[in-house]
Scaffold this active site. Structure first.
Site, PDB file in Angstrom:
ATOM      1  CD  GLU A  50      -2.572  -1.204   2.653  1.00 41.06           C
ATOM      2  OE1 GLU A  50      -3.710  -1.707   2.655  1.00 41.06           O
ATOM      3  OE2 GLU A  50      -2.023  -0.760   3.681  1.00 41.06           O
TER       4      GLU A  50
ATOM      5  CG  ASP B 254      -4.999  -4.056   8.990  1.00 35.60           C
ATOM      6  OD1 ASP B 254      -5.280  -5.175   8.515  1.00 35.60           O
ATOM      7  OD2 ASP B 254      -3.858  -3.732   9.313  1.00 35.60           O
TER       8      ASP B 254
END
Lengths: 355, 355
Positions: free
Chosen positions: B62, B233
């Site tokens: 990410e 998450d």
């Protein structure tokens, strides 16, 4: 390659210069073009997304990620035309290549120089498919940081050896000419863009102003021209008059990004364009007629940076020109990150204790 | 700070450990929490976007960018639960802080350790507004790399000094206990999550499996509990039974990201949640009743990394613990990037020539 899991190979600016010089700029551009073309050829295996841009008053900062499922790469790049006034680069960049299976970076590299090389190599890859095969003379409008790289890539890949330079700053044209003087070109400096285009087979525009400009007007572009439009690469920044676009067959990298950032932001959202990868892969035609006007509306895409990082990484072991950075925490036991801190503390206290 | 435009301060893993140790972990967490809270307070001045994720079979990579208009920051972070099998970290990270006016990076830092610290500090910031003020006992479920940092942040910010540990791997709980043994906690290892929750005021879940798990079931959660749900998450990765969510008042960082990645991916898209920044800024209530169940559905947001990078940068001049990297091309004349290469070549040839 380092064995230690914490270390990531790092190519500094100096190491990149030495890498380019040891390989030779033209050979570097040719080999890099091979990587770029190979990755365009397998375009459909890439995870593609428009770059993530953060715009501010004087510029933009962008992240450009992509992945082929085995490697992941991203580039950080800024564009700040005002930077030259404070002695800084308009564009600076660095990038990272990672292993998809572990998420661990395998390369951190400067990409200011590398971006200039990959942009030029991509332009030449496109021109090899889109310019007339006997094209030897290129007008180069905008003689800033990117210009010599464009010239060399077109020489290395297409045999272009005549250049017609123009810049609103005559000193920029002179410097470009001087920098290229020993590299096998016949070079003419021209007082206007119109004059530069005269007799050219290819026009490369690579100006830096962040605005809608009209570097080329319709009357300058004759039949058979290939236009390599490099400078228009963000919203509100274009170089060509709209009428030129309407007469051209337009080739782009990644339409969702180019429609926002490229020359075609001036056109309707559904104006037909051809994806460059299809031409390279043979599923769409490139130039089909000698009198056709072709336009490569280049904005720069993440796969090109990915190709460049992949190429640099493959060259590292051959040339040994890199450092290593202690970038990744590597505790003795993977889940024991806090314990690593405690052991560092014990070590430090031990070292500080009286013997 | 370096004068040379090409150099960027770099905080390696070792330098980060020394920075944390020289400041002291609890003080570091308290000061970092101050930066995080200050940035939540001015939430509306940030350019916010959900993180840009590249998912693969075994993990995710990410990029998390944000900007307050003066500084720009981004973090690279991976999540690969299988990594521990090959001696690697599940999560590694690094980040960059840049000057918006020039686009030039001003800091490159390891963020594996820093992410653990900022996640823990953010949890404690939220709990200071959401847990009962007399909360001193915390159940800590999942005793991996993040666990000790959570414990220390809750001690530093809330005075939590009793811990009830549980992990499916008993060795992880023992290591967590041993690592924390000299740091002022009373610690009990529990054979089940249910047992760990007994008598706790706060439950922190911080497990690593990439799946929809049910670490906590509805019957475990009594009135007045604050739940700090850290492990869920990413899409398809949750820790709490849906029924708990329906009984809780839910607080989140950035709803567009949390709806995709957090516990609330189990709920309807319009299920009411409160943005944490509103509680911090005083425009929304936090805990209003002692018997209320509060849930901080933490997924980690870019502003927290921005705050952490900002804090580290401010500490650099105080501690001097950093290196510098030759990351940015800095030609004598900004537009003359190619000339820099030519001058390097001349220098190299000169050095190689016989004297």
């Amino acid at each position: 390659m380092p064995e230690n899991l914490n270390l990531v190979p790092f190519v500094s600016v100096e190491a990149m210069m030495d890498l380019v010089l040891s390989i030779g700029t033209e050979r570097f551009l040719r080999e890099l073009a091979g990587y770029i073309e190979a990755d365009f050829h397998r375009w459909e295996s890439f995870d593609k997304t428009p770059r993530v841009a953060s715009h501010s008053r004087d510029g933009v900062i962008e992240l450009m990620p992509t992945s082929d499922g085995r490697l992941y790469g991203f580039k950080y790049v800024n564009g700040h035309p005002k930077n030259t006034k404070s002695g800084r680069q308009t564009v600076t960049a660095f990038g990272v290549l990672s292993d998809v299976d572990s998420g661990y970076p395998v390369l951190l590299s400067e990409m200011t120089i590398l971006t200039a090389l990959r942009t030029a190599a991509t332009s030449a890859v496109a021109a090899r498919h889109l310019a007339r095969s006997n094209a030897r003379c290129m007008a180069l409008i905008g003689n800033g940081a990117q210009s010599e790289f464009q010239a060399l890539a077109f020489k290395a890949l297409l045999g272009v050896d005549r250049l017609r330079l123009h810049d609103i700053d005559p000193a920029a044209s002179r410097r470009c000419r001087d920098n290229l003087s020993a590299l096998g070109f016949s070079i003419e400096i021209c007082g206007s863009a119109e004059q530069a285009v005269e007799g050219a087979d290819i026009v490369t525009t690579v100006t830096a102003d962040k605005q809608n400009a009209t570097i080329l007007t319709d009357n300058m572009i004759g039949a058979g021209m290939h236009i390599n439009a490099v400078g228009g690469d963000c919203p509100g920044k274009t170089e060509l008059h709209r009428d030129i676009l309407l007469r051209s067959d337009i080739f782009v990298e990644f339409p969702p990004q180019t429609r926002i950032e490229g020359e075609i932001q001036q056109l309707d959202k559904d104006h037909p364009v051809t994806e460059l990868w299809r031409v390279i892969a043979g599923s769409a035609p490139g130039r089909t007629r000698a009198d056709q006007i072709t336009l490569f509306d280049s904005v720069g895409f993440a796969t090109e940076d990915f190709s460049a990082l992949r190429y640099v990484r493959d060259k590292l072991s051959e040339t040994g020109r890199f450092d290593t950075l202690d970038l990744l925490a590597d505790p003795d036991e993977p889940r024991d990150l806090f314990g690593m801190l405690l052991r560092r503390q014990a070590l430090t206290q031990q070292a500080a204790a009286p013997q």
